[in-house]
Design a protein around this motif. Structure first.
Motif, short mmCIF file in Angstrom:
data_model
loop_
_atom_site.label_atom_id
_atom_site.label_comp_id
_atom_site.label_asym_id
_atom_site.label_seq_id
_atom_site.Cartn_x
_atom_site.Cartn_y
_atom_site.Cartn_z
N ALA A 5 9.49 7.11 -49.62
CA ALA A 5 10.97 7.40 -50.07
C ALA A 5 11.43 5.78 -50.40
O ALA A 5 12.41 5.85 -51.15
N THR A 106 9.03 21.94 -39.24
CA THR A 106 10.20 21.68 -38.41
C THR A 106 11.33 22.80 -38.69
O THR A 106 12.47 22.73 -38.18
N ILE A 110 15.74 27.32 -31.99
CA ILE A 110 16.07 26.58 -30.58
C ILE A 110 16.81 27.53 -29.75
O ILE A 110 18.13 27.93 -30.07
N PHE A 115 12.15 26.44 -27.16
CA PHE A 115 12.20 26.26 -28.53
C PHE A 115 10.75 26.85 -29.31
O PHE A 115 9.61 26.36 -28.60
N VAL B 101 6.20 16.63 -28.33
CA VAL B 101 7.50 16.73 -28.11
C VAL B 101 8.03 17.46 -26.50
O VAL B 101 7.17 17.95 -26.02
N ASP B 102 8.84 16.92 -25.82
CA ASP B 102 9.31 17.28 -24.59
C ASP B 102 9.90 19.04 -24.65
O ASP B 102 10.83 19.36 -25.43
N ASN B 105 13.20 19.97 -23.25
CA ASN B 105 14.63 19.55 -23.89
C ASN B 105 14.83 20.09 -25.60
O ASN B 105 14.11 19.88 -26.31
N THR B 106 15.67 20.91 -25.63
CA THR B 106 16.08 21.74 -26.93
C THR B 106 17.06 20.85 -27.67
O THR B 106 17.29 21.15 -28.70
N LEU B 108 16.91 18.10 -30.29
CA LEU B 108 16.01 17.63 -31.20
C LEU B 108 16.34 17.02 -32.37
O LEU B 108 17.65 17.51 -32.80
N ILE B 110 15.76 16.83 -35.95
CA ILE B 110 14.85 17.53 -36.92
C ILE B 110 14.78 16.81 -38.24
O ILE B 110 15.71 16.64 -39.03
N GLY B 111 13.71 16.10 -38.60
CA GLY B 111 13.68 15.28 -39.80
C GLY B 111 12.93 15.96 -40.74
O GLY B 111 12.32 17.20 -40.55
N ARG B 112 12.46 15.36 -41.93
CA ARG B 112 11.44 15.92 -42.78
C ARG B 112 9.88 15.66 -42.33
O ARG B 112 9.52 14.70 -42.31
N GLY B 113 9.64 16.81 -41.92
CA GLY B 113 8.01 16.70 -41.69
C GLY B 113 7.85 16.28 -40.16
O GLY B 113 6.46 16.70 -39.92
N SER B 114 8.77 16.01 -39.40
CA SER B 114 8.54 16.05 -38.07
C SER B 114 9.94 15.95 -37.16
O SER B 114 10.79 16.16 -37.72
N PHE B 115 9.55 16.08 -35.93
CA PHE B 115 10.75 16.34 -35.12
C PHE B 115 10.51 15.56 -33.61
O PHE B 115 9.46 15.57 -33.36
N ASN B 117 12.57 14.36 -29.56
CA ASN B 117 13.77 14.82 -28.73
C ASN B 117 14.78 13.67 -28.80
O ASN B 117 14.65 12.42 -29.23
N SER B 179 15.78 8.20 -45.52
CA SER B 179 14.41 9.14 -46.17
C SER B 179 13.78 10.05 -45.27
O SER B 179 13.47 11.12 -45.70
N GLY B 180 14.11 10.05 -43.95
CA GLY B 180 13.44 10.92 -42.95
C GLY B 180 14.27 11.97 -42.55
O GLY B 180 13.70 13.03 -41.90
#
Lengths: 363, 363
Positions: A5, A106, A110, A115, B101-102, B105-106, B108, B110-115, B117, B179-180
């Motif tokens: 990016a 993603t 939730i 989730f 991820v934990d 723990n809900t 989160l 949430i990014g582009r392509g990954s998440f 906590n 960007s994320g």
């Protein structure tokens, strides 16, 4: 990701050194293989994949189905399911006995305390994202007087054109979630906004607001009563002050699923002066005998424009709704009993919502 | 969970058998131990825990810090961090080399392509959820004409009272993510709505709308230009048609972080006829020489009410912003250079937003 990016910004040369942030190291030799998951194919099969080279046993679970997965020589486990009906499905993985979400996906459902992932198989015109006019979702936070100042969330859908049709007033559907969800359940998972956008575009429903509160107001046995106090004392006044809505029971509907089905039954049937449409889906409880015993059939039939009760035959709660409808019939209270195929799942509830919305506020 | 909530509905006796849904089996002997994670303690330490009895190595990573974790005899790994500054922190676990991820723990990011906590350590009055009047977040979906009909998301904050002050018009801050992230980044992680609620309650900012678009409009080198077309051709017209906003550059600000910092620089400085406030945070690129070379200092100084550039000294992008401000100084273009402590993190950007918002639309 970040490096790509940053590169995207350099229309010509970079003015300064663009380096990735420490949290996003560049891919190195020896790092995990690139994994695509889920992969939805044109034949409506879905492949899910998980990189877990050290795991001894990996399986798929959730609405996509329960299936063992197999490992390739890169340590990537996968399984193919379907062809599936066009719909949205939850899933997660079981890795050596532990529940693990798909880290490549993603799109998440939730809930309260857990989730899982979601995957959508397109091709359902009732709930696909279509290029039609879209309503707006309004996310509110308020301190509930009825609940001693507790901070609460609330989501409100307004139909396309609401913001600019400043003289127009609308009827309201109060739509309640189940015990595992919160005020975002009916949109994030239930796709209520897309379903209504599509019905409106197809001329099958009248423009309405949809108010989606948080149904968890107190612990255990105190919850229905506490939620009723919040709904009647805080939420309806907030909505009627904030939005251009039509007054009167004939302009209010209450519907819900599972726990919210029980709430819509108890609160709706206890307040036919406030709600002329009551629609419990897969009712998850409720003080049915107490509510029933208080109903005067003639008065109830006069006030209610629709009492719609649905449940899936594969739902363990089916017998409860079935018996309730027998009681209603015995008492002569008009209602629609909608037994359907399906279990205690969102696949059923999204269909019910699309069935019920066209029946609201028609007269 | 589901069983508990069903029980909650039985004010007296259940009318039918309330059984848990198949996806929520009751706890059995031999099931994993109950794990609480994260645990935020009054002394501002945080304990995170993960049940992973078969794992050989588990570590904490993310904004909470990088730390090894230790296993107890139930197979639960844990570590204590802090005391920490009151703020919100991202984290995840590394389990035998894989990011996990934990699951308890809900909350989160949430990014582009990954998440990952999130955990919040309360005590920061600038961004805590306080019982003050709250604005509303409006979630839009639109098909962008500038992008060939592409479906796009957009989040708009309106200040407390917007819905009922039907004669009042407001200035607008266009606020761009990195960007994320996506259009939800500045609220879900950046807490922009809470920060502005608190500033307004404390009398430190003027009521304004905050428009948070999706900054990803095209691949790589085409992105800034495509996003500019979407912003100017679709988003601003949508906002000015849908909301009661004041026209003119003096009522528009543009700010953003990282990639969005670059976009706010390129688009804002390229359109001082549209934006009188330009505020790049931790600029992640941008065609700075081309933009700079086109600026007429006298005209720019006349048009701009604020050019605010901030970056953390521990951010690898610091040098770029510093050199840009030297160039601006050499050209005689008025600006505020705000070097601060901190790296390329949301801890920095939330502070910058709280610093900048009070400087907007004051005159």
């Amino acid at each position: 990701m970040r490096r790509a990016a940053l590169t995207a910004l350099t229309a010509t040369a970079l003015f300064w050194a663009a380096t990735p942030a420490p949290s996003q190291p560049p891919t190195k030799a020896g790092q995990p293989p690139a994994v695509v998951s889920p992969e939805v194919r044109p034949d409506r099969t879905v492949i899910v994949r998980l990189h877990a080279p050290k795991a001894g046993d990996v399986a798929l679970s959730g609405e996509l189905g329960r299936k063992p997965m197999t490992k390739d020589d890169r340590g990537v486990w996968s399984v193919t399911v379907g062809p599936l009906e066009p719909d949205q499905y939850s899933y997660s993985f079981t890795v050596d006995g532990a529940t693990v979400v798909d880290p490549r996906n993603t799109k998440l459902k939730i809930g309260r305390g857990s989730f899982v992932n979601l995957v959508e198989v397109p091709g359902n015109p009732a709930q696909d994202l279509r290029p039609v006019p879209h309503g707006t979702l309004h996310v509110h936070r308020y301190e509930s007087k009825a609940l001693g100042g507790k901070s609460r969330g609330l989501v409100v859908y307004t139909p396309p054109g609401y913001e600019t049709a400043t003289d127009r007033h609308y009827p309201v559907l109060y739509l309640l979630h189940g015990s595992g969800d919160d005020e975002h359940g009916w949109t994030d998972v239930g796709l209520a906004h897309r379903i209504l956008d599509n019905l409106l575009a197809d001329g099958k429903a009248v423009p309405m607001l949809v108010v989606m509160p948080d149904g968890h107001a107190a612990e255990r046995s105190a919850n229905t009563q506490a939620f009723e106090a919040d709904l009647l004392g805080d939420i309806i006044p907030l909505v009627e002050k904030t939005y251009r809505v039509r007054p009167g029971a004939e302009n209010r509907a209450i519907a819900g699923l599972s726990m919210g089905g029980g709430q819509s039954w108890v609160i709706g049937m206890g307040h036919t002066d406030l709600f002329a449409y009551v629609c419990p889906f897969s009712m998850g409880g409720g003080n049915a005998p107490a509510v029933l015993s208080k109903l005067d059939p003639a008065e109830t039939n006069k006030r209610l424009k629709l009492l719609w009760i649905g449940c899936g035959r594969q739902d363990r709660l089916f017998g409860g709704s079935e018996r309730l409808c027998e009681e209603l019939k015995a008492k002569g209270i008009h209602h629609t009993w909608h037994p359907s195929e399906g279990a205690h799942t969102w696949m059923v509830w999204r269909k019910y919502l699309a069935d019920v919305m066209p029946q609201l506020f028609k007269s």
